[in-house]
Design a protein around this motif. Structure first.
Motif, PDB file in Angstrom:
ATOM      1  N   MET A   1       0.819  -1.218   0.000  1.00 33.02           N
ATOM      2  CA  MET A   1       0.000   0.000   0.000  1.00 33.02           C
ATOM      3  C   MET A   1       0.854   1.270   0.000  1.00 33.02           C
ATOM      4  SD  MET A   1      -1.475   0.076   3.931  1.00 33.02           S
ATOM      5  CE  MET A   1      -2.422   1.581   3.719  1.00 33.02           C
ATOM      6  N   GLU A   2       0.192   2.374  -0.395  1.00 36.79           N
ATOM      7  CA  GLU A   2       0.802   3.688  -0.189  1.00 36.79           C
ATOM      8  C   GLU A   2      -0.100   4.447   0.771  1.00 36.79           C
ATOM      9  OE1 GLU A   2       0.688   5.976  -4.028  1.00 36.79           O
ATOM     10  OE2 GLU A   2      -0.631   7.334  -2.920  1.00 36.79           O
ATOM     11  N   LEU A   3       0.489   5.354   1.523  1.00 39.42           N
ATOM     12  CA  LEU A   3      -0.340   6.140   2.436  1.00 39.42           C
ATOM     13  C   LEU A   3       0.214   7.545   2.578  1.00 39.42           C
ATOM     14  CD1 LEU A   3       1.027   6.500   5.556  1.00 39.42           C
ATOM     15  CD2 LEU A   3       0.745   4.031   5.476  1.00 39.42           C
ATOM     16  N   ILE A   4      -0.701   8.438   2.929  1.00 41.32           N
ATOM     17  CA  ILE A   4      -0.283   9.792   3.312  1.00 41.32           C
ATOM     18  C   ILE A   4      -1.054  10.175   4.576  1.00 41.32           C
ATOM     19  CG2 ILE A   4       0.228  10.561   0.953  1.00 41.32           C
ATOM     20  CD1 ILE A   4      -2.403  12.184   1.113  1.00 41.32           C
ATOM     21  N   LEU A   5      -0.559  11.185   5.258  1.00 40.43           N
ATOM     22  CA  LEU A   5      -1.308  11.750   6.402  1.00 40.43           C
ATOM     23  C   LEU A   5      -1.691  13.163   5.987  1.00 40.43           C
ATOM     24  CD1 LEU A   5       1.082   9.813   8.225  1.00 40.43           C
ATOM     25  CD2 LEU A   5      -1.007  10.174   9.540  1.00 40.43           C
TER      26      LEU A   5
END
Ligand code: FAD
Length: 521
Positions: A378-382
């Motif tokens: 997965m990729e994630l950002i905040l």
């Protein structure tokens, strides 16, 4: 209200781009949207009281031409924030950081050899991306078309290719459909770097590093605009883009009807075959227009809104065979505080949680057979690190794209399957950010099936239809409906299911408007 010249079905970002161009040329345009908000997959919604997120969470290649033509900056779009760094994190704690700016692409966290190779690789890919750039904003002509404008497009492509020089032209032809794994193996040694660089070619598609097809082209598409495809978040979040598009369209006179699903395209059977002459809303209201443009995915447009009784059998078969099963799930977490990722001072950036290309390939293998992997990638950002007002003060949001989650799974998306995937993801995150489990106030997991339902989008597909060579360029979505016009007179397409495909680019909307205006000349 008098009948508009043009009705556009759906208020996705492409529909608003298309409407803006048409209205600037004096057409009266009405956009009819089923939900109560604009932006489609780019719309921002409260997924838990006080916590907001949008399905699409970064911008990589929104067209600068569209920004200028529709005065989006004047209408509040601010993309001046520095692009997010892409941070690759492997399961065993390795960490690399990529700055893919056009002037100075840099990777850190590796040995000198790969760092040098990265700069050379990016320079060469940028040359190819610049060569292709004009063609993402053009109608790709039918093969064999004798129309002067069409022939000019093909000629321009041939000239651009030739100007690369013999060797680079040959290299471009060789790599364009190469499995991205081969391209990575030829250029780099670091497994993590290879996995992270292949990510942008794979995201949203049913392809893995070993798939020969369009993954390299997808990387080049993303590199076409400023900052070589580095992910960006507008100053006021993705909503900043949607609001600017809305304001721009309104300032040109575009009318919006929200909360009104279109249930049918209205047909008139004339002497020269059926013609689209209006739409029927779910409440039975009928609105007429000279032209109908659909921003809804192609399968739904033709099968549900037009109806097979109005289509040639051969065309119906082609549309039914379009591959539209989505492979990306969306995770939104409302967090009590900022999670701490092992080895990172701050999680500001786009974090890609993969170890190597095999970890991606194995997750895909499971998906091919209707399962999801126990080891998701997965990729994630905040987003709250850039836009704190998306959550209550001091709280945070985690927004994640989870790859290779099939639209259809063996046994169906039961509550148990849904929960098992959610727990897998939390376990994965717990590995990278120990303690995150206790920070979760609320979690929302949207599988492609949920996205299909919530956004009225066939298969919940990122691109409305798979981005594979047989569904690209003059074959997107199918050969007979590839130039934004369709076999139904008066009916056009403007969404991600058209060339050049999905993502927040505005390109299909732009191209559709140009084509619609061209048909009037
Ligand atoms: C999980 C996921 C994550 C993504 N993340 C990113 C990202 O981070 N960055 C990026 O660039 N791209 C991302 N994408 C891709 C991107 O969001 C889409 O390709 C893009 O939003 C498509 O825009 P569109 O305007 O063509 O269509 P859509 O955004 O799908 O809009 C279509 C509109 O039509 C409306 N509609 C449907 N049926 C009807 C009807 N019968 N009557 C009236 N209205 C109707 C819908 O409500 C919707 O508003 C993501 C996609 C997915 C699925």
């Amino acid at each position: 209200m008098t009948d508009p010249d043009v009705i556009i079905i759906g208020a996705g970002h492409n529909a608003m781009v298309c409407a803006g161009y048409l209205a600037q040329k004096g057409r009266s345009v009405l956009i009819i949207e089923q939900s109560n908000h604009c932006g489609g997959l780019a719309s921002t919604r409260e997924f838990f009281p006080g916590f907001k997120a949008s399905v699409a969470h970064t911008i990589q290649n929104f067209s600068s031409k569209v920004i200028d033509d529709l005065s989006l900056t004047k209408h509040g779009l601010d993309l001046s924030q520095y692009p997010l760094q892409t941070i690759g994190l492997s399961r065993d704690g390795e960490c690399i950081r990529l700055d893919s700016s056009k002037d100075q692409p840099r990777v850190s966290g590796l040995d000198g050899k790969d760092e040098e190779a990265y700069a050379g690789y990016m320079a060469r890919m940028q040359t190819f991306a610049d060569m292709l750039k004009p063609f993402w904003l053009k109608t790709i002509p039918r093969i064999g078309s004798a129309n002067l404008q069409d022939m000019t497009t093909f000629l321009a492509l041939a000239v651009k290719l030739r100007l690369l020089g013999k060797d680079e032209m040959g290299e471009f032809m060789r790599i364009a459909t190469l499995p991205i794994r081969d391209l990575m193996d030829e250029n780099f040694e670091s497994d993590l770097l290879k996995a992270v660089l292949s990510w942008d070619g794979l995201l949203g598609s049913k392809m893995a590093p070993r798939s020969p097809n369009a993954t390299v082209l997808s990387v080049l598409y993303k590199m076409a605009e400023k900052d070589a495809g580095a992910p960006k978040i507008p100053v006021s979040g993705i909503d900043g883009l949607v609001t600017a598009l809305y304001k721009s369209a309104r300032s040109s006179g575009v009318e919006f009807k929200l909360g009104q699903p279109v249930s049918r395209v209205l047909m008139d059977a004339g002497d020269h075959g059926v013609k689209a002459v209006g739409v029927v809303l779910a409440d039975g209201d009928v609105i007429h227009a000279r032209k109908i443009v659909s921003g809804v995915d192609p399968k739904q447009t033709f099968i549900d809104l037009v109806g097979v009784e109005n289509l040639e059998i051969g065309f119906t078969n082609r549309i039914n065979r379009l591959r539209c099963d989505g492979y990306v799930a969306k995770l939104h977490l409302a967090l009590d505080s900022l999670p701490v990722f092992a080895g990172l001072d701050s999680p500001l950036g786009r974090l890609i949680l993969v170890s190597n290309m095999d970890s991606i390939e194995f997750a895909y293998d499971d998906a091919k057979y209707g399962e999801f992997s126990d080891r998701p990638v997965m990729e994630l950002i905040l987003p709250t690190l850039c836009n704190p007002d998306m959550a209550p003060e001091g709280k945070h949001i985690l927004s994640g794209h989870v790859m290779y989650i099939p639209h259809q799974i063996k046994g169906g998306w039961t509550e148990e399957a849904h929960d098992r995937l959610y727990q897998n993801l939390i376990e994965l995150l717990e590995h990278y950010a120990p303690g995150i489990r206790e920070q979760i106030i609320f979690g929302e997991l949207l599988t492609p099936k949920d996205l299909e339902h919530q956004y009225n989008l066939t298969g919940g597909h990122w691109h409305h239809a798979e981005m594979a060579i047989d569904q690209m360029f003059m074959m997107r979505p199918t050969y007979e409906a590839a130039q934004y016009s369709t076999p139904i007179s008066g009916l056009f397409l403007c969404g991600a299911g058209c060339h050049p495909g999905g993502g927040l680019s505005g390109a299909p909307g732009h191209n559709a408007a140009i084509e619609i205006l061209r048909t009037e000349q």
